[in-house]
Scaffold this motif. Structure first.
Motif, PDB file in Angstrom:
ATOM      1  N   GLY A  48      10.314  12.431   5.752  1.00 18.76           N
ATOM      2  CA  GLY A  48      11.043  11.525   4.864  1.00 18.76           C
ATOM      3  C   GLY A  48      10.154  10.934   3.792  1.00 18.76           C
ATOM      4  N   ARG A  49      10.708   9.957   3.087  1.00 21.61           N
ATOM      5  CA  ARG A  49       9.990   9.336   1.985  1.00 21.61           C
ATOM      6  C   ARG A  49      10.142   7.822   2.097  1.00 21.61           C
ATOM      7  NH1 ARG A  49      11.688  11.576  -3.724  1.00 21.61           N
ATOM      8  NH2 ARG A  49      13.543  10.343  -3.226  1.00 21.61           N
ATOM      9  N   ILE A  50       9.012   7.146   2.301  1.00 19.32           N
ATOM     10  CA  ILE A  50       9.021   5.699   2.466  1.00 19.32           C
ATOM     11  C   ILE A  50       9.292   5.049   1.106  1.00 19.32           C
ATOM     12  CG2 ILE A  50       7.709   3.699   3.248  1.00 19.32           C
ATOM     13  CD1 ILE A  50       5.902   5.636   4.805  1.00 19.32           C
ATOM     14  N   ASP A  51      10.207   4.086   1.068  1.00 23.73           N
ATOM     15  CA  ASP A  51      10.545   3.450  -0.201  1.00 23.73           C
ATOM     16  C   ASP A  51       9.344   2.721  -0.808  1.00 23.73           C
ATOM     17  OD1 ASP A  51      13.100   4.377  -0.265  1.00 23.73           O
ATOM     18  OD2 ASP A  51      14.035   2.548   0.475  1.00 23.73           O
ATOM     19  N   THR A  52       8.783   1.770  -0.064  1.00 25.46           N
ATOM     20  CA  THR A  52       7.659   0.987  -0.591  1.00 25.46           C
ATOM     21  C   THR A  52       6.720   0.591   0.541  1.00 25.46           C
ATOM     22  OG1 THR A  52       8.979   0.076  -2.412  1.00 25.46           O
ATOM     23  CG2 THR A  52       6.999  -1.144  -1.808  1.00 25.46           C
ATOM     24  N   VAL A  53       5.422   0.738   0.274  1.00 24.30           N
ATOM     25  CA  VAL A  53       4.379   0.315   1.216  1.00 24.30           C
ATOM     26  C   VAL A  53       3.418  -0.604   0.483  1.00 24.30           C
ATOM     27  CG1 VAL A  53       2.449   1.038   2.655  1.00 24.30           C
ATOM     28  CG2 VAL A  53       4.523   2.419   2.578  1.00 24.30           C
TER      29      VAL A  53
ATOM     30  N   PHE B  63       2.936  -3.778   5.015  1.00 22.05           N
ATOM     31  CA  PHE B  63       4.360  -4.073   4.908  1.00 22.05           C
ATOM     32  C   PHE B  63       5.077  -2.788   4.493  1.00 22.05           C
ATOM     33  CE2 PHE B  63       2.161  -8.050   4.201  1.00 22.05           C
ATOM     34  CZ  PHE B  63       2.876  -8.949   4.970  1.00 22.05           C
ATOM     35  N   LEU B  64       6.047  -2.390   5.297  1.00 19.64           N
ATOM     36  CA  LEU B  64       6.753  -1.134   5.088  1.00 19.64           C
ATOM     37  C   LEU B  64       8.220  -1.452   4.801  1.00 19.64           C
ATOM     38  CD1 LEU B  64       6.208   1.897   7.516  1.00 19.64           C
ATOM     39  CD2 LEU B  64       8.243   1.584   6.133  1.00 19.64           C
ATOM     40  N   PHE B  65       8.648  -1.234   3.550  1.00 21.83           N
ATOM     41  CA  PHE B  65       9.999  -1.599   3.116  1.00 21.83           C
ATOM     42  C   PHE B  65      10.911  -0.372   3.043  1.00 21.83           C
ATOM     43  CE2 PHE B  65       7.489  -5.089   1.447  1.00 21.83           C
ATOM     44  CZ  PHE B  65       8.314  -6.194   1.524  1.00 21.83           C
ATOM     45  N   GLU B  66      12.170  -0.573   3.463  1.00 21.69           N
ATOM     46  CA  GLU B  66      13.225   0.409   3.223  1.00 21.69           C
ATOM     47  C   GLU B  66      14.392  -0.340   2.590  1.00 21.69           C
ATOM     48  OE1 GLU B  66      15.211   4.145   3.244  1.00 21.69           O
ATOM     49  OE2 GLU B  66      13.117   3.639   3.688  1.00 21.69           O
ATOM     50  N   PHE B  67      14.881   0.164   1.458  1.00 20.13           N
ATOM     51  CA  PHE B  67      15.952  -0.500   0.726  1.00 20.13           C
ATOM     52  C   PHE B  67      17.244   0.301   0.830  1.00 20.13           C
ATOM     53  CE2 PHE B  67      11.968  -1.362  -1.727  1.00 20.13           C
ATOM     54  CZ  PHE B  67      11.845  -2.699  -1.388  1.00 20.13           C
ATOM     55  N   LYS B  68      18.343  -0.424   1.031  1.00 19.41           N
ATOM     56  CA  LYS B  68      19.669   0.189   1.030  1.00 19.41           C
ATOM     57  C   LYS B  68      20.574  -0.594   0.087  1.00 19.41           C
ATOM     58  CE  LYS B  68      18.961   3.346   4.254  1.00 19.41           C
ATOM     59  NZ  LYS B  68      18.994   4.803   3.937  1.00 19.41           N
TER      60      LYS B  68
END
Length: 517
Positions: A449-454, A462-467
């Motif tokens: 997959g592809r991590i949104d923002t690190v 901090f590992l962010f996923e946005f929906k």
């Protein structure tokens, strides 16, 4: 009676000075680059091209070369070259700066007027009409009058082109380029009358256009032998500015490096931006000096149009300097232009001759992100909340981070807000974190997959996923299902997973969920 000792006055800073004589006459700091200049000038019948960002010392380099060929020995006293140059071998010098010829009212006429003015300094009358013919006539008549070959120094050759680059219409720039092509074409046939020639500029347009006939030009832009020709090395900064450094806090060198160092054209030699360094020593304050001297309007407009916002760690081919072609408006190589203009630089060259590009330093990183964010949101964006975001990251205060981000997003005017565009949120978030100075990466690829923002800080990740229009629980579950944290374990830091839900109906962050992973 107490005896008051007067402090020795600090040497003058050459801010805004581009004339060699003006710097050398008086108690003014001059960084001795004559070893590089000697290497360039010692060979006969040589012609060079050099690309460097604006305010990086190109004009001073050209003027120094001019004084050298005119035999002005006194100006070079105590410099490296003083005892190595034949000062009796003097040549007439033709100087032409396309930055100062008033091309806004017509490039052809401006070139004609400038060449007639130069001819006057040699007490020569020109009769030809076109700029190219005038230049050829000028060279021939100066050679005939002086009995020596000429030295030709052309500064900011591309200014009449770059000034008219528009993200939606390149025709004016193309017209300007074609005029210059005809102008420069005569230099190849006149090469027997030219002892030395150096052409400088910010951008190198593809050889098939401007310099198609000047195939004898030696390009010094990425030549490692000249990587330190413009700008200041670490050693040059520490030795030449020691009187100023002695008056400043002990951490000054460390902060200077963070703010203004980092430019490289060989991936090994890293240079300080001279304009920013001089202004820092003048004020003692860390500011965005270089960036504010000329905002890259057309660049950010094209980036926004293409929805490009991640400029960090780009990998490109080493042919990039030859890939900037005006006719390719819709596929214009922005990496090439960003590199040449100084907003990106070569951080590393791989064993396979790939160039790794990144922002050179904090000044450019912060300023460019702020400018690009303003373009994306069509509103003026500043960094009043930067300290709040950094403090929240330091204290693992995710709620504080979300509050600040939400405030900034909701401040975007409704008419500038892109509905239902997840990539719009990604761009805004990435640029906010870049602007405030964090170590941020977006759309980071993993095996599944592809991590949104690190964001990586000193203490944690901090590992962010946005929906968009989905729940924060779904966003957090995505992080766990795709094992994003596993790809970051090698950093050996605590990892905080954050699922964030944007709702277009409220134009902002509706909810977020946190879990230590």
């Amino acid at each position: 009676m107490f005896k008051i000792e007067t402090m020795k006055p600090l040497p003058q800073l050459p801010i805004g000075r581009q004339y060699f004589a003006n710097i050398r006459q008086g108690n003014t700091i001059y960084i001795d680059k004559t070893q590089y200049i000697y290497k360039m000038c010692k060979m006969e019948n040589t012609a060079y091209f050099l690309s460097r960002p604006r305010r990086f010392g190109k004009s001073l380099t050209l003027d120094t070369i001019g004084e050298l060929f005119e035999g002005n020995l006194l100006l070079f006293k105590d410099l490296w070259i003083e005892n190595k140059w034949d000062w009796s071998d003097i040549y007439p010098v033709i100087r032409l700066s396309l930055d100062a010829i008033g091309h806004q009212h017509g490039l052809t006429e401006a070139l004609q007027n400038e060449l007639h003015d130069i001819a006057e300094t040699f007490d020569i009358e020109l009769k030809k009409k076109s700029p190219g013919a005038l230049l050829k006539e000028l060279i021939q008549k100066v050679v005939r009058k002086k009995g020596k070959q000429v030295v030709i120094l052309i500064d900011e050759y591309d200014r009449p082109i770059v000034d008219y680059i528009d993200p939606y219409d390149f025709q004016k720039s193309i017209n300007q380029r074609d005029i210059l092509k005809d102008f420069f074409d005569v230099l190849k046939s006149a090469s027997k009358n030219i002892r030395f020639m150096l052409i400088t500029g910010v951008s190198k347009f593809a050889r098939v256009s401007i310099f198609s006939s000047l195939n004898h030009l030696i390009d010094l832009t990425a030549d490692p032998n000249y990587a330190a020709l413009c700008g200041y090395t670490q050693a040059e900064l520490e030795s030449n500015f020691q009187p100023y450094l002695e008056t400043m806090p002990s951490n000054t060198l460390e902060k200077l490096k963070y703010w203004y160092n980092g430019y490289s054209w060989d991936g090994k030699t890293f240079m300080y931006n001279p304009f920013s360094v001089l202004n820092f020593f003048n004020t003692g304050q860390y500011r965005n000096y270089w960036f504010t001297t000329g905002t890259p309007t057309f660049l950010v407009k094209i980036l926004s149009k293409r929805f490009e916002y991640k400029l960090e760690k780009k990998e490109v081919n080493d042919t990039i300097l030859d890939s900037f072609v005006l006719e390719q408006k819709d596929s214009l190589d922005l990496d090439s232009l960003l590199l040449q203009t100084g907003y990106l630089t070569i951080k590393k060259i791989t064993t396979h001759q790939k160039w790794i590009l990144n922002y050179p330093n904090q000044e450019v990183k912060q300023s460019f992100a702020q400018f690009l964010l303003s373009e994306f949101t069509h509103t003026r964006v500043t960094v009043p909340y930067g300290a709040d975001i950094l403090e929240a990251l330091d204290h693992n205060n995710v709620g504080g981070i979300i509050t600040v981000l939400n405030h900034l997003i909701r401040a975007i005017p409704d008419q500038n807000y892109i509905q239902n565009e997840e990539k719009f949120f990604h761009a805004v978030i990435h640029l906010i974190f870049t602007m405030v100075g964090t170590n941020v990466q977006s759309e980071l690829h993993t095996s599944i997959g592809r991590i949104d923002t690190v964001i990586v800080t000193e203490e944690r990740i901090f590992l962010f996923e946005f929906k968009v229009n989905e729940s924060a629980e779904d966003a957090l579950q995505c992080i766990k299902d795709r094992l994003y944290a596993e790809s970051l374990r090698y950093l050996q830091k605590p990892i905080v997973g954050i699922g964030v839900s944007f709702l277009t109906t409220i134009k902002g962050i509706a909810d977020f969920k946190i879990e230590n992973l």
